[in-house]
Enzyme design. Structure first.
Site, PDB file in Angstrom:
ATOM      1  N   HIS A 271      12.064  51.739 -38.522  1.00 52.38           N
ATOM      2  CA  HIS A 271      11.086  51.228 -39.485  1.00 52.38           C
ATOM      3  C   HIS A 271      11.019  49.707 -39.553  1.00 52.38           C
ATOM      4  O   HIS A 271      10.166  49.158 -40.249  1.00 52.38           O
ATOM      5  CB  HIS A 271      11.378  51.773 -40.884  1.00 52.38           C
ATOM      6  CG  HIS A 271      12.548  51.122 -41.537  1.00 52.38           C
ATOM      7  ND1 HIS A 271      13.834  51.417 -41.210  1.00 52.38           N
ATOM      8  CD2 HIS A 271      12.615  50.158 -42.498  1.00 52.38           C
ATOM      9  CE1 HIS A 271      14.661  50.680 -41.954  1.00 52.38           C
ATOM     10  NE2 HIS A 271      13.947  49.904 -42.731  1.00 52.38           N
TER      11      HIS A 271
HETATM   12  C1  UD1 Z   1      11.830  48.045 -47.366  1.00 51.83           C
HETATM   13  C2  UD1 Z   1      12.861  46.923 -47.248  1.00 51.83           C
HETATM   14  C3  UD1 Z   1      13.800  47.195 -46.079  1.00 51.83           C
HETATM   15  C4  UD1 Z   1      14.396  48.581 -46.175  1.00 51.83           C
HETATM   16  C5  UD1 Z   1      13.273  49.584 -46.272  1.00 51.83           C
HETATM   17  C6  UD1 Z   1      13.732  51.012 -46.367  1.00 51.83           C
HETATM   18  C7  UD1 Z   1      12.069  44.691 -47.918  1.00 51.83           C
HETATM   19  C8  UD1 Z   1      11.692  43.360 -47.404  1.00 51.83           C
HETATM   20  N1  UD1 Z   1      12.231  45.635 -46.989  1.00 51.83           N
HETATM   21  O1  UD1 Z   1      11.030  48.028 -46.187  1.00 51.83           O
HETATM   22  O2  UD1 Z   1      14.849  46.245 -46.116  1.00 51.83           O
HETATM   23  O3  UD1 Z   1      15.179  48.819 -45.028  1.00 51.83           O
HETATM   24  O4  UD1 Z   1      12.512  49.279 -47.460  1.00 51.83           O
HETATM   25  O5  UD1 Z   1      12.625  51.866 -46.374  1.00 51.83           O
HETATM   26  O6  UD1 Z   1      12.216  44.869 -49.100  1.00 51.83           O
HETATM   27  N2  UD1 Z   1       5.144  52.850 -48.153  1.00 51.83           N
HETATM   28  C9  UD1 Z   1       4.735  54.098 -48.513  1.00 51.83           C
HETATM   29  N3  UD1 Z   1       5.379  54.720 -49.550  1.00 51.83           N
HETATM   30  C10 UD1 Z   1       6.398  54.152 -50.227  1.00 51.83           C
HETATM   31  C11 UD1 Z   1       6.809  52.861 -49.860  1.00 51.83           C
HETATM   32  C12 UD1 Z   1       6.181  52.226 -48.824  1.00 51.83           C
HETATM   33  O7  UD1 Z   1       3.823  54.653 -47.922  1.00 51.83           O
HETATM   34  O8  UD1 Z   1       6.959  54.789 -51.139  1.00 51.83           O
HETATM   35  C13 UD1 Z   1       4.490  52.174 -47.022  1.00 51.83           C
HETATM   36  C14 UD1 Z   1       3.371  51.261 -47.445  1.00 51.83           C
HETATM   37  O9  UD1 Z   1       2.387  51.309 -46.486  1.00 51.83           O
HETATM   38  C15 UD1 Z   1       4.040  49.905 -47.431  1.00 51.83           C
HETATM   39  C16 UD1 Z   1       5.005  50.052 -46.274  1.00 51.83           C
HETATM   40  O10 UD1 Z   1       5.436  51.407 -46.330  1.00 51.83           O
HETATM   41  O11 UD1 Z   1       3.120  48.887 -47.279  1.00 51.83           O
HETATM   42  C17 UD1 Z   1       6.177  49.142 -46.342  1.00 51.83           C
HETATM   43  O12 UD1 Z   1       6.839  49.275 -47.601  1.00 51.83           O
HETATM   44  P1  UD1 Z   1       7.700  48.022 -48.155  1.00 51.83           P
HETATM   45  O13 UD1 Z   1       8.357  48.390 -49.441  1.00 51.83           O
HETATM   46  O14 UD1 Z   1       6.860  46.784 -48.146  1.00 51.83           O
HETATM   47  O15 UD1 Z   1       8.787  47.795 -47.027  1.00 51.83           O
HETATM   48  P2  UD1 Z   1       9.650  48.805 -46.129  1.00 51.83           P
HETATM   49  O16 UD1 Z   1       9.159  48.690 -44.721  1.00 51.83           O
HETATM   50  O17 UD1 Z   1       9.766  50.154 -46.723  1.00 51.83           O
END
Ligand code: UD1
Length: 387
Positions: A222
């Site tokens: 991821h």
């Molecule tokens: C975040 C953390 C990362 C951790 C990861 C675990 C930061 C900078 N990054 O990254 O360190 O390893 O979480 O998952 O804080 N999304 C969904 N559903 C959700 C959450 C996210 O669909 O419940 C999708 C959305 O499109 C979102 C993308 O995932 O834009 C990224 O989510 P985000 O919280 O920005 O970062 P992660 O890549 O999950």
């Protein structure tokens, strides 16, 4: 008579935001409740992760209480997400008058809440402090460096962390080596782990595939550096496809990765019955899948530690790790995105040459108790010093 939490000393506000925070916070809340006197805690969820798969199932598996407050920030750019958490967390600090704010890990919510608290003169406690990848292109590295710089009390998981912190001018008396709360969760849930066959059957995949002589491998990916670039993602999926000929793979797919595979039209690379693609899994499902795997291929921080604790060989698809003890003592090998290295190490592992390791110091299931004892003493001493 049961000891009482001192009058005038507010609750500890405990912050969770994203999936990797939940397994760290669960044992801490239990240790706070079991401490004498019980340490009053308020659980604040920033809402950074919100999907059922990324959030609700982990709360259930980890027996985490429902948050007292949910800030509901959701997804956004780094700036928007961080700013939104800050804006919504500030009134909580004003209202609840905490004795301190406790943050874990390195996600955007960790840094955002730290900034709010410190600027209001509320002490911050950082659990899993001092880890460094020395790669400032990683958003988590920025979050770690800045959080540690301004937090008041720093709890570390491995001894290398203190040297990293010393290099950044952080005084040794702010740091305490307590061990790894993520491994507290792993050990207390090990017996409850869900059988891999049941996990894949629930998604209409054939469990017989896992029961073959070769066993199976587990994959998670991821990191933006691996999944946000179409060429990098295509080459990683290509080598997984190739490995699947030797070893069936279970790929628990993060929503970011799923979205990008669709966007870059790469789904065909996974179109084989030997790769079982699942949505993000619950904690007990992942634990069960990892514990019986021949190999784990991942870019996660947590899985590097969990495979080391479980003694399962792990190939980490990153150029660096902030958790060097998993390489020095554990079962982890860094392979980056070098396709030849991934192929070579994976095949060597299947040939029985996988890395064997030992469980690091203080990864013993009692880290959260050590945090509770230290933190209670520290808060009391601060209160007494203030009078
Ligand atoms: C975040 C953390 C990362 C951790 C990861 C675990 C930061 C900078 N990054 O990254 O360190 O390893 O979480 O998952 O804080 N999304 C969904 N559903 C959700 C959450 C996210 O669909 O419940 C999708 C959305 O499109 C979102 C993308 O995932 O834009 C990224 O989510 P985000 O919280 O920005 O970062 P992660 O890549 O999950």
């Amino acid at each position: 008579m049961t000891a009482q939490w001192p009058v005038g000393l507010g609750p500890v506000i405990c912050i969770v935001g994203a999936r990797p925070n939940f397994m760290k916070m669960a044992p801490i809340l239990r240790a706070f409740a079991a401490h004498s006197p019980a340490i009053p805690a308020l659980l604040v969820h920033t809402g950074q992760h919100y999907d059922k798969d990324m959030n609700d199932r982990l709360f259930e598996d980890l027996r985490l209480p429902q948050p007292d407050i949910n800030l509901g920030v959701g997804s956004g750019s780094h700036a928007v997400q961080t700013a939104e958490v800050m804006r919504r967390f500030e009134p909580v600090v004003d209202e609840k008058k905490p004795s301190c704010v406790l943050v874990v890990g390195d996600v955007n919510s960790t840094l955002a809440c730290t900034l709010v608290a410190v600027k209001k003169g509320v002490p911050v406690v950082h659990v899993e402090a001092g880890l460094r990848s020395y790669d400032r292109r990683m958003p988590e590295e920025i979050n770690r460096v800045l959080t540690d710089q301004i937090a008041d009390r720093l709890y570390t998981t491995e001894r290398s962390a203190a040297a990293n912190l010393a290099r950044e001018g952080i005084a040794a008396d702010r740091i305490s080596f307590v061990g790894n709360v993520m491994i507290d969760s792993l050990l207390s849930n090990r017996a409850l782990a869900r059988a891999p066959a049941a996990t894949v059957s629930a998604f209409a995949a054939d469990p017989a595939l896992l029961a073959g002589e070769a066993g199976y491998g587990v994959v998670t990916l991821h990191r933006p550096s691996n999944v946000d670039d179409a060429d990098v993602l295509a080459s990683l999926l290509g080598v997984l496809r190739e490995l699947a000929d030797s070893l069936p793979l279970v790929f628990a797919m993060h929503p970011r990765t799923r979205g990008n595979i669709e966007r870059f039209a790469l789904s065909a690379l996974l179109d084989t019955p030997r790769i079982i693609v699942l949505p993000p899994q619950g904690y007990l499902e992942m634990l069960g899948l990892m514990a019986e795997a021949r190999i784990v291929l991942t870019d996660s921080g947590g899985l590097q530690e969990e495979t080391t604790a479980l003694g399962i060989p792990c190939l980490t698809l990153r150029e660096n790790t902030e958790r060097p003890i998993t390489v020095d003592q554990g079962t982890n090998t860094m392979v980056g995105t070098d396709i030849d290295a991934i192929r070579r190490h994976a095949l060597a592992t299947l040939a029985g040459l996988g890395k064997r390791g030992r469980v690091p110091e203080l990864w013993d299931g009692h880290a959260a108790e050590r945090i509770a004892a230290d933190l209670a003493g520290w808060l009391l001493a601060r209160q007494q010093a203030a009078h």
